[in-house]
Design a protein around this motif. Structure first.
Motif, PDB file in Angstrom:
ATOM      1  N   LYS A  56       0.806  -1.230   0.000  1.00 45.39           N
ATOM      2  CA  LYS A  56       0.000   0.000   0.000  1.00 45.39           C
ATOM      3  C   LYS A  56       0.832   1.269   0.000  1.00 45.39           C
ATOM      4  N   ARG A  58       1.953   2.306   2.883  1.00 48.33           N
ATOM      5  CA  ARG A  58       1.283   2.878   4.057  1.00 48.33           C
ATOM      6  C   ARG A  58       2.300   3.312   5.110  1.00 48.33           C
ATOM      7  N   SER A 143      -7.853  -0.944   4.054  1.00 45.68           N
ATOM      8  CA  SER A 143      -8.486  -0.864   2.736  1.00 45.68           C
ATOM      9  C   SER A 143      -7.460  -1.200   1.648  1.00 45.68           C
ATOM     10  N   ASN A 145      -6.378  -0.123  -1.157  1.00 38.62           N
ATOM     11  CA  ASN A 145      -5.944   0.923  -2.097  1.00 38.62           C
ATOM     12  C   ASN A 145      -4.505   1.317  -1.796  1.00 38.62           C
ATOM     13  N   SER A 151     -10.756   4.530  -1.219  1.00 37.35           N
ATOM     14  CA  SER A 151     -10.859   3.098  -0.926  1.00 37.35           C
ATOM     15  C   SER A 151     -11.622   2.394  -2.035  1.00 37.35           C
ATOM     16  N   HIS A 233      -6.408  11.578   2.653  1.00 36.25           N
ATOM     17  CA  HIS A 233      -6.949  10.262   2.411  1.00 36.25           C
ATOM     18  C   HIS A 233      -7.933  10.331   1.277  1.00 36.25           C
TER      19      HIS A 233
HETATM   20 MG    MG Z   1      -7.740   2.991   4.354  1.00 38.28          MG
END
Ligand code: MG
Ligand code: AMP
Length: 349
Positions: A56, A58, A143, A145, A151, A233
């Protein structure tokens, strides 16, 4: 890496068994839930969870939610279930609700970002439930994405972000709710919503008598307690502005701003209710429009929100102007996502 997409819309035990095998082997799989698609890994395996962050992109301080199949599995990852959490579990689980609870020793630091708490959810979607059941372990899943993007609410949207990054996607069709779970912190004296979702503030107040909104959810306030909520986001590629207020005033403000953008030789995207788009169709005829459905039909608006945002990426728009929704019930969650997607560009009219 090749990404296989398996159709599980009408049940597909072989594909679910294969996905469970992949999870047990420490790899990651995307799967449908009733909120949005999740990117799953074994929730008890820190190295497997690290692959989620990698796929991701992330930030590592943004913890993962553990998805469980039943209350027994939930109790294995929580050290304690406070009375308010038990009431919420009985009322809303399985469903679109995540509880923040004290974590047990079984939960790796990679899941919680080193915090003493863990987010736990019991999804209702039958594919998600079977997958967790067959794998036999809690599944950590954010999620599905790329970090910062809207998302995914369909397998096609997952594929767009994750092709070549993960081995498998289970296609269970579009997600019922379309916004992420309500996150409720149950570790304090009063239940506190860290992220609004389909289980609403009103639902929880009716049940518990009291429920707070995390102060971080208010505009321009300090960092929220759910670490993930501090990042931009859900964002489409074009910059977006959200207009909130009385509907006539919002229509006028969007029309005026749209004309200004067009006069400057740039193209406008409009996001809003059918009513708004109909009204503005003669005012800004060349705008690219995406409708999230009838005004006031918050369930439809929520379920369409992310596909509308993603659709703008395929359209020639330089700026997106969005109509907000009323901040009640599910509207709180929709407005929260719109505000985040706009990076805080909110105009009150
Ligand atoms: Mg998320
Ligand atoms: P996502 O799964 O991408 O929807 O993101 C999960 C959300 O849950 C993020 O906003 C996290 O910050 C939040 N979250 C997960 N675990 C915790 C926790 N232990 N405490 C507070 N927030 C959490």
């Amino acid at each position: 890496m090749q990404t296989i997409v398996e159709d599980v819309r009408e049940g597909n035990g072989a594909a679910i068994a294969q996905a469970a095998e992949i999870l047990r082997a420490g790899e990651i799989v995307a799967f449908p839930t009733e909120t949005v698609y999740g990117l799953g890994a074994s929730g008890l395996d820190g190295d497997a969870c690290a692959k989620i962050y990698e796929a991701k992109g992330r930030p590592s301080d943004n913890p993962l939610i553990l998805h469980v199949a039943d209350w027994h599995m939930l109790k294995e990852v929580a050290r304690e279930v406070p009375p308010m959490a038990e009431k919420l579990m009985i009322a809303f689980m399985p469903g679109p609700l995540t509880l923040i609870l004290p974590r047990s020793a079984a939960v790796p630091d990679r899941v919680t970002g080193g915090q003493d708490t863990v987010g736990v959810r019991m999804p209702e979607n039958p594919v998600a439930r079977s997958l967790i059941r067959v794998a036999g372990i809690p599944i950590a899943a954010p999620s599905a994405n790329l970090s910062g993007r809207p998302s995914p609410t369909t397998a096609a949207a997952v594929l767009r972000d994750m092709e070549g990054r993960i081995p498998m996607i289970l296609n269970g069709g579009p997600c019922r709710y379309g916004v992420e779970s309500t996150i409720v912190d149950c570790t304090g004296d009063v239940a506190t919503i860290l992220r609004p979702g389909a289980i609403t503030l009103e639902d929880i107040r009716d049940l518990l008598g009291d429920c707070r909104l995390d102060p971080g959810l208010r505009e321009g306030k300090a960092a929220p307690k759910a670490p993930g909520m501090k990042y931009r986001h859900y964002a489409p590629k074009a910059p977006m502005t959200v207009f909130v207020g009385e509907e006539g005033a919002v229509e006028e403000a969007i029309a005026a701003e749209a004309k200004k953008i067009e006069t400057a030789g740039r193209s406008v995207g409009l996001l809003g209710s059918r009513e708004l788009l109909l009204k503005l169709s003669d005012v800004v005829p060349s705008a690219c429009s995406q409708s999230y459905g009838p005004r006031g039909d918050l369930e439809t608006n929520a379920s369409r929100l992310y596909s509308c945002l993603l659709a703008f990426d395929g359209l020639p728009v330089d700026a997106i102007l969005a109509e907000g929704v009323e901040e009640e019930g599910l509207g709180l969650a929709i407005l929260n996502r719109l505000k985040k997607a706009s990076g805080g560009h909110v105009v009150h009219v």
